[in-house]
Design a protein around this motif. Structure first.
Motif, PDB file in Angstrom:
ATOM      1  N   ARG A  60      71.435  51.168  37.597  1.00 55.73           N
ATOM      2  CA  ARG A  60      71.572  49.714  37.627  1.00 55.73           C
ATOM      3  C   ARG A  60      72.988  49.367  38.092  1.00 55.73           C
ATOM      4  O   ARG A  60      73.964  49.901  37.587  1.00 55.73           O
ATOM      5  CB  ARG A  60      71.314  49.117  36.250  1.00 55.73           C
ATOM      6  N   LEU A  61      73.059  48.446  39.026  1.00 57.61           N
ATOM      7  CA  LEU A  61      74.365  48.045  39.557  1.00 57.61           C
ATOM      8  C   LEU A  61      74.421  46.527  39.632  1.00 57.61           C
ATOM      9  O   LEU A  61      73.739  45.900  40.451  1.00 57.61           O
ATOM     10  CB  LEU A  61      74.573  48.652  40.958  1.00 57.61           C
ATOM     11  N   ASP A  62      75.223  45.920  38.764  1.00 56.74           N
ATOM     12  CA  ASP A  62      75.353  44.467  38.745  1.00 56.74           C
ATOM     13  C   ASP A  62      76.527  44.036  39.614  1.00 56.74           C
ATOM     14  O   ASP A  62      77.167  44.847  40.284  1.00 56.74           O
ATOM     15  CB  ASP A  62      75.513  43.959  37.310  1.00 56.74           C
ATOM     16  N   TRP A  63      76.812  42.737  39.594  1.00 57.14           N
ATOM     17  CA  TRP A  63      77.885  42.207  40.436  1.00 57.14           C
ATOM     18  C   TRP A  63      79.247  42.750  40.025  1.00 57.14           C
ATOM     19  O   TRP A  63      80.128  42.941  40.856  1.00 57.14           O
ATOM     20  CB  TRP A  63      77.894  40.683  40.390  1.00 57.14           C
ATOM     21  N   THR A  64      79.420  43.000  38.723  1.00 55.79           N
ATOM     22  CA  THR A  64      80.689  43.582  38.271  1.00 55.79           C
ATOM     23  C   THR A  64      80.871  44.977  38.850  1.00 55.79           C
ATOM     24  O   THR A  64      81.957  45.334  39.322  1.00 55.79           O
ATOM     25  CB  THR A  64      80.719  43.655  36.735  1.00 55.79           C
ATOM     26  N   GLY A  65      79.791  45.760  38.836  1.00 53.33           N
ATOM     27  CA  GLY A  65      79.856  47.103  39.411  1.00 53.33           C
ATOM     28  C   GLY A  65      80.183  47.072  40.886  1.00 53.33           C
ATOM     29  O   GLY A  65      80.996  47.868  41.381  1.00 53.33           O
ATOM     30  N   LEU A  66      79.550  46.157  41.610  1.00 51.46           N
ATOM     31  CA  LEU A  66      79.837  46.029  43.046  1.00 51.46           C
ATOM     32  C   LEU A  66      81.282  45.612  43.280  1.00 51.46           C
ATOM     33  O   LEU A  66      81.926  46.082  44.227  1.00 51.46           O
ATOM     34  CB  LEU A  66      78.886  45.005  43.671  1.00 51.46           C
ATOM     35  N   ILE A  69      83.624  48.599  42.690  1.00 54.05           N
ATOM     36  CA  ILE A  69      83.458  49.532  43.804  1.00 54.05           C
ATOM     37  C   ILE A  69      84.159  48.989  45.048  1.00 54.05           C
ATOM     38  O   ILE A  69      84.780  49.737  45.808  1.00 54.05           O
ATOM     39  CB  ILE A  69      81.966  49.796  44.091  1.00 54.05           C
ATOM     40  N   GLY A  70      84.081  47.667  45.253  1.00 54.11           N
ATOM     41  CA  GLY A  70      84.758  47.050  46.395  1.00 54.11           C
ATOM     42  C   GLY A  70      86.265  47.223  46.315  1.00 54.11           C
ATOM     43  O   GLY A  70      86.919  47.519  47.332  1.00 54.11           O
ATOM     44  N   VAL A  71      86.836  47.073  45.138  1.00 57.63           N
ATOM     45  CA  VAL A  71      88.279  47.281  44.964  1.00 57.63           C
ATOM     46  C   VAL A  71      88.633  48.729  45.266  1.00 57.63           C
ATOM     47  O   VAL A  71      89.619  49.024  45.958  1.00 57.63           O
ATOM     48  CB  VAL A  71      88.713  46.905  43.536  1.00 57.63           C
ATOM     49  N   SER A  72      87.823  49.658  44.756  1.00 57.03           N
ATOM     50  CA  SER A  72      88.061  51.078  45.015  1.00 57.03           C
ATOM     51  C   SER A  72      88.006  51.381  46.512  1.00 57.03           C
ATOM     52  O   SER A  72      88.843  52.132  47.035  1.00 57.03           O
ATOM     53  CB  SER A  72      87.014  51.921  44.279  1.00 57.03           C
ATOM     54  N   THR A  73      87.040  50.788  47.191  1.00 60.56           N
ATOM     55  CA  THR A  73      86.899  51.008  48.640  1.00 60.56           C
ATOM     56  C   THR A  73      88.141  50.548  49.387  1.00 60.56           C
ATOM     57  O   THR A  73      88.626  51.236  50.296  1.00 60.56           O
ATOM     58  CB  THR A  73      85.664  50.260  49.168  1.00 60.56           C
ATOM     59  N   ALA A  74      88.679  49.397  49.002  1.00 59.04           N
ATOM     60  CA  ALA A  74      89.874  48.868  49.662  1.00 59.04           C
ATOM     61  C   ALA A  74      91.083  49.782  49.432  1.00 59.04           C
ATOM     62  O   ALA A  74      91.861  50.042  50.361  1.00 59.04           O
ATOM     63  CB  ALA A  74      90.170  47.462  49.136  1.00 59.04           C
ATOM     64  N   ILE A  75      91.227  50.276  48.212  1.00 58.65           N
ATOM     65  CA  ILE A  75      92.356  51.165  47.910  1.00 58.65           C
ATOM     66  C   ILE A  75      92.241  52.457  48.717  1.00 58.65           C
ATOM     67  O   ILE A  75      93.215  52.927  49.320  1.00 58.65           O
ATOM     68  CB  ILE A  75      92.403  51.480  46.407  1.00 58.65           C
ATOM     69  N   ALA A 174      81.191  52.551  33.672  1.00 60.08           N
ATOM     70  CA  ALA A 174      80.007  53.429  33.692  1.00 60.08           C
ATOM     71  C   ALA A 174      79.286  53.436  35.038  1.00 60.08           C
ATOM     72  O   ALA A 174      78.061  53.503  35.102  1.00 60.08           O
ATOM     73  CB  ALA A 174      79.038  53.011  32.588  1.00 60.08           C
ATOM     74  N   VAL A 175      80.049  53.379  36.126  1.00 59.61           N
ATOM     75  CA  VAL A 175      79.467  53.506  37.457  1.00 59.61           C
ATOM     76  C   VAL A 175      79.296  54.991  37.766  1.00 59.61           C
ATOM     77  O   VAL A 175      80.227  55.770  37.594  1.00 59.61           O
ATOM     78  CB  VAL A 175      80.358  52.844  38.525  1.00 59.61           C
ATOM     79  N   ALA A 176      78.111  55.385  38.208  1.00 61.62           N
ATOM     80  CA  ALA A 176      77.845  56.791  38.504  1.00 61.62           C
ATOM     81  C   ALA A 176      78.785  57.284  39.603  1.00 61.62           C
ATOM     82  O   ALA A 176      78.979  56.591  40.613  1.00 61.62           O
ATOM     83  CB  ALA A 176      76.400  56.969  38.937  1.00 61.62           C
ATOM     84  N   PRO A 177      79.397  58.466  39.431  1.00 58.03           N
ATOM     85  CA  PRO A 177      80.323  58.981  40.443  1.00 58.03           C
ATOM     86  C   PRO A 177      79.737  59.040  41.843  1.00 58.03           C
ATOM     87  O   PRO A 177      80.410  58.694  42.817  1.00 58.03           O
ATOM     88  CB  PRO A 177      80.659  60.389  39.918  1.00 58.03           C
ATOM     89  N   LEU A 178      78.487  59.483  41.961  1.00 61.84           N
ATOM     90  CA  LEU A 178      77.883  59.574  43.286  1.00 61.84           C
ATOM     91  C   LEU A 178      77.736  58.187  43.914  1.00 61.84           C
ATOM     92  O   LEU A 178      77.939  58.010  45.119  1.00 61.84           O
ATOM     93  CB  LEU A 178      76.519  60.259  43.210  1.00 61.84           C
ATOM     94  N   LEU A 179      77.416  57.202  43.094  1.00 59.68           N
ATOM     95  CA  LEU A 179      77.290  55.829  43.584  1.00 59.68           C
ATOM     96  C   LEU A 179      78.628  55.323  44.101  1.00 59.68           C
ATOM     97  O   LEU A 179      78.715  54.753  45.204  1.00 59.68           O
ATOM     98  CB  LEU A 179      76.787  54.943  42.444  1.00 59.68           C
ATOM     99  N   LEU A 180      79.675  55.526  43.332  1.00 59.91           N
ATOM    100  CA  LEU A 180      81.017  55.091  43.732  1.00 59.91           C
ATOM    101  C   LEU A 180      81.454  55.789  45.016  1.00 59.91           C
ATOM    102  O   LEU A 180      81.978  55.156  45.938  1.00 59.91           O
ATOM    103  CB  LEU A 180      82.007  55.375  42.611  1.00 59.91           C
ATOM    104  N   ASN A 181      81.229  57.083  45.081  1.00 61.02           N
ATOM    105  CA  ASN A 181      81.688  57.867  46.220  1.00 61.02           C
ATOM    106  C   ASN A 181      80.946  57.490  47.497  1.00 61.02           C
ATOM    107  O   ASN A 181      81.558  57.268  48.552  1.00 61.02           O
ATOM    108  CB  ASN A 181      81.493  59.354  45.919  1.00 61.02           C
ATOM    109  N   TYR A 182      79.628  57.408  47.412  1.00 60.76           N
ATOM    110  CA  TYR A 182      78.840  57.132  48.614  1.00 60.76           C
ATOM    111  C   TYR A 182      79.052  55.698  49.104  1.00 60.76           C
ATOM    112  O   TYR A 182      79.228  55.471  50.308  1.00 60.76           O
ATOM    113  CB  TYR A 182      77.355  57.373  48.355  1.00 60.76           C
TER     114      TYR A 182
END
Length: 286
Positions: A60-66, A69-75, A174-182
């Motif tokens: 499950r990925l809500d708006w907070t999770g997205l 992840i968006g902040v991580s992508t920018a960094i 609690a974002v799954a590592p594979l989800l964050l990475n991909y």
């Protein structure tokens, strides 16, 4: 540290140093083009694994999770671009250890200056050691070497930032590592596409793919694997143990630069890298 977590971190260190070696070999390619090609290749290569994960795990990925992840992508985008530009200006055995070593040092300094933390004597010694290692690493260089050193220091800022942020993303959020990475790979591909797929960079991208597609695909595989293993380790051990343990990659990268790229000053840089690694370990133990 949990033995499995330690094993994951050590394998990740080898993979991390290896993809940096590949990036250095492609340093003559436009930095935005290379970063985009690696991200796009990673998004394609790992898509079956990602789809399988969605089907089996149904995360499950809500708006907070997205958002996180968006902040991580920018960094990470800033990190990859700065690092690649650094390799265009300096040796692997210079840029890599400076970047990897200054991340923990800067994180500790921020905690002291802005968060009011009081480091122990061991922590202070660690900060001093990293600074001394960087100074030792810079000895005898000039011109473009100093430029590479500056890129290494700037990259260290992004390393400190994404290490702290991503450890929170996979633990507190609690974002799954594979989800964050991909999704990070996909995010970098989307963000950079407008800058790469138009004008002169479009032709540069096509030429770079024809000339370096094996390097690009190999780098895409190793980038994904190296950080996924670290993210999984974050779920099994504290960041304060995982982050310094992975810095063994500093010594690996210096050896690779000296042996495979024939970079000068291997003994000198190994000594400096050893001082940096010692400082990072001291910071972690403080």
């Amino acid at each position: 540290m949990d033995p499995l977590a330690l094993g994951l971190v050590l394998v990740a260190a080898v993979a991390h140093a290896s993809w940096n070696l590949l990036s250095k070999k492609a340093a003559h390619v436009d930095s935005l083009v290379f970063v985009w090609l690696v991200a796009a290749a990673g998004a394609v290569v790992w898509s079956p694994l990602f789809v399988g994960f969605l089907v089996v795990a149904r995360p499950r990925l809500d708006w907070t999770g997205l958002a996180v992840i968006g902040v991580s992508t920018a960094i990470h985008l800033g990190y990859f671009v700065l690092l690649q530009r650094g390799y265009g200006s300096g040796d692997l055995s210079l840029v890599y250890p400076v970047a990897r070593g200054t991340g923990p040092m800067l994180a500790s300094l921020v905690a002291v200056v802005f968060l009011g933390e009081r480091p122990t004597a061991v922590g202070i010694a660690g900060i001093v050691l990293v600074g001394a290692g960087v100074l030792l690493m810079s000895g005898g260089i000039g011109g473009s070497g100093l430029k590479g050193l500056a890129f290494g220091l700037a990259t260290g800022v992004f390393i400190a930032t994404y290490t702290v942020w991503d450890s929170r993303v996979v633990s507190a959020f609690a974002v799954a590592p594979l989800l964050l990475n991909y999704l990070g790979e996909v995010g970098r591909t989307i963000v950079l596409a407008p800058f790469v797929l138009r004008g002169r960079r479009r032709a540069l991208a096509a030429a770079a793919w024809r000339a370096h597609r094996r390097t690009i695909v190999a780098a895409a595989v190793l980038v994904f694997v190296s950080y996924l293993l670290v993210l999984v380790a974050f779920t099994r051990a504290p960041m304060s143990l995982v982050a310094p343990a992975r810095e063994i990659s500093v010594l690996i990268a210096v050896v690779l630069g000296g042996r495979l790229l024939a970079e000068d000053g291997l003994r000198h840089r190994l000594l400096a890298a050893g001082v940096i690694v010692g400082g990072v370990v001291a910071i972690a133990l403080s």
